[in-house]
Design a protein around this motif. Structure first.
Motif, PDB file in Angstrom:
ATOM      1  N   HIS A  43       0.846  -1.198   0.000  1.00  0.00           N
ATOM      2  CA  HIS A  43       0.000   0.000   0.000  1.00  0.00           C
ATOM      3  C   HIS A  43       0.880   1.247   0.000  1.00  0.00           C
ATOM      4  O   HIS A  43       1.903   1.303   0.690  1.00  0.00           O
ATOM      5  N   PRO A  44       0.502   2.267  -0.784  1.00  0.00           N
ATOM      6  CA  PRO A  44       1.299   3.496  -0.867  1.00  0.00           C
ATOM      7  C   PRO A  44       1.627   4.134   0.477  1.00  0.00           C
ATOM      8  O   PRO A  44       2.675   4.777   0.629  1.00  0.00           O
ATOM      9  N   PRO A  48       5.647   5.219   0.446  1.00  0.00           N
ATOM     10  CA  PRO A  48       5.248   6.289  -0.469  1.00  0.00           C
ATOM     11  C   PRO A  48       6.258   6.613  -1.560  1.00  0.00           C
ATOM     12  O   PRO A  48       5.894   7.150  -2.602  1.00  0.00           O
ATOM     13  N   THR A  54       4.136   0.938  -5.558  1.00  0.00           N
ATOM     14  CA  THR A  54       2.936   1.624  -6.042  1.00  0.00           C
ATOM     15  C   THR A  54       2.393   0.953  -7.294  1.00  0.00           C
ATOM     16  O   THR A  54       1.179   0.773  -7.445  1.00  0.00           O
ATOM     17  N   GLN A  58      -1.305  -0.903  -7.834  1.00  0.00           N
ATOM     18  CA  GLN A  58      -2.228  -0.612  -8.918  1.00  0.00           C
ATOM     19  C   GLN A  58      -2.590  -1.878  -9.693  1.00  0.00           C
ATOM     20  O   GLN A  58      -3.756  -2.095 -10.050  1.00  0.00           O
ATOM     21  N   GLU A  95      -6.110   3.618  -5.406  1.00  0.00           N
ATOM     22  CA  GLU A  95      -6.044   3.759  -3.948  1.00  0.00           C
ATOM     23  C   GLU A  95      -7.423   4.102  -3.390  1.00  0.00           C
ATOM     24  O   GLU A  95      -7.841   3.568  -2.352  1.00  0.00           O
ATOM     25  N   LYS A 253      -3.395   8.286 -11.547  1.00  0.00           N
ATOM     26  CA  LYS A 253      -2.651   7.868 -10.345  1.00  0.00           C
ATOM     27  C   LYS A 253      -1.266   7.427 -10.752  1.00  0.00           C
ATOM     28  O   LYS A 253      -1.136   6.509 -11.545  1.00  0.00           O
TER      29      LYS A 253
END
Length: 253
Positions: A43-44, A48, A54, A58, A95, A253
């Motif tokens: 998860h972002p 991050p 990322t 997706q 997300e 995104k």
């Protein structure tokens, strides 16, 4: 590059079920839970600045969009292909889609779930599934059991014993011949977790029964967590009410 090619590149397999670590016969709820647990790892919010994480997140969103759609899943199962132009739009905010599927649970959700879950047929089925998966190892069964403390062990053991007597599950040696030494060791670990939870509760100035429950769960999670197979992950993935994911805003995104 299509979804299957992306899966091969990022996860080492083009099998959508293989990416989630489940079989082709998996139920909708099993797919949902596995998607949650695998996607949580990338998860972002966790990484991050990790571009590959990322991208994996997706791709997992697209994968779940296929397997959660009856028509698309049927086509994939029968033909091994994915209709890329149907719903896997490139500008969907994956997300936001994920958060709509898995809204954060509240303390009230946890307390209410425990009240309904204990003693239910659902709990029975979950316990027997853990019994079969771990071949009667009570250490593993109690670690995986939802909403259970040391006080629940006699009840869980009796549930399994009744299922064995009824012929619902086989008698595993690890369960039938568990030593007193192993039982005492498990009890000591549980008592230690309880003491640590109580100390944490006092340090934070918490006093209600609900506070106690949360602290116990947090300490239990800290002591027993293996990967992302935690109480909250199971609860959120299995019981959070699905949001209207199809209505998510579309943005790059």
């Amino acid at each position: 590059m299509g979804l299957l090619e992306h899966c091969q590149e990022l996860f080492g397999t083009s099998d959508l079920y293989g990416v989630l670590g489940i079989s082709k016969q998996a139920s909708d709820s099993e797919i949902r839970r596995s998607y949650y647990k695998v996607s949580l790892q990338v998860h972002p919010d966790r990484a991050p600045d990790d571009a590959q994480a990322t991208e994996k997140f997706q791709v997992l969103g697209k994968l779940y969009a296929v397997l959660s759609d009856k028509e698309q899943r049927a086509i994939y199962d029968e033909q091994g292909i994915v209709d890329e132009e149907d719903s896997l739009t490139q500008d969907r905010n994956w997300e936001e889609y994920w958060r709509l599927l898995f809204p954060k649970i509240t303390l009230q959700d946890i307390v209410e779930f425990e009240r309904k879950y204990k003693g239910s047929e659902e709990e029975r089925q979950d316990v027997l599934q853990q019994y079969l998966q771990h071949e009667g190892d009570m250490d593993a069964i109690m670690a995986a059991a939802l909403c259970c403390t040391q006080e629940d062990e006699p009840r869980i053991a009796a549930l399994i014993q009744d299922a064995i007597a009824a012929g619902d599950v086989p008698k595993h040696k690890a369960f039938a011949t568990e030593s007193d030494r192993k039982k005492k060791a498990r009890r000591k670990r549980a008592e230690k977790e309880e003491r640590e939870a109580e100390e944490m509760q006092k340090e934070m100035g918490l006093g209600s029964e609900e506070d106690s429950l949360v602290m116990m769960l947090q300490q239990r999670q800290k002591s027993r967590e293996q990967g992302f197979n935690s109480f909250l992950a199971d609860l959120e993935a299995k019981y959070a009410k699905p949001g209207k994911a199809k209505g998510a805003k579309k943005s790059k995104k």
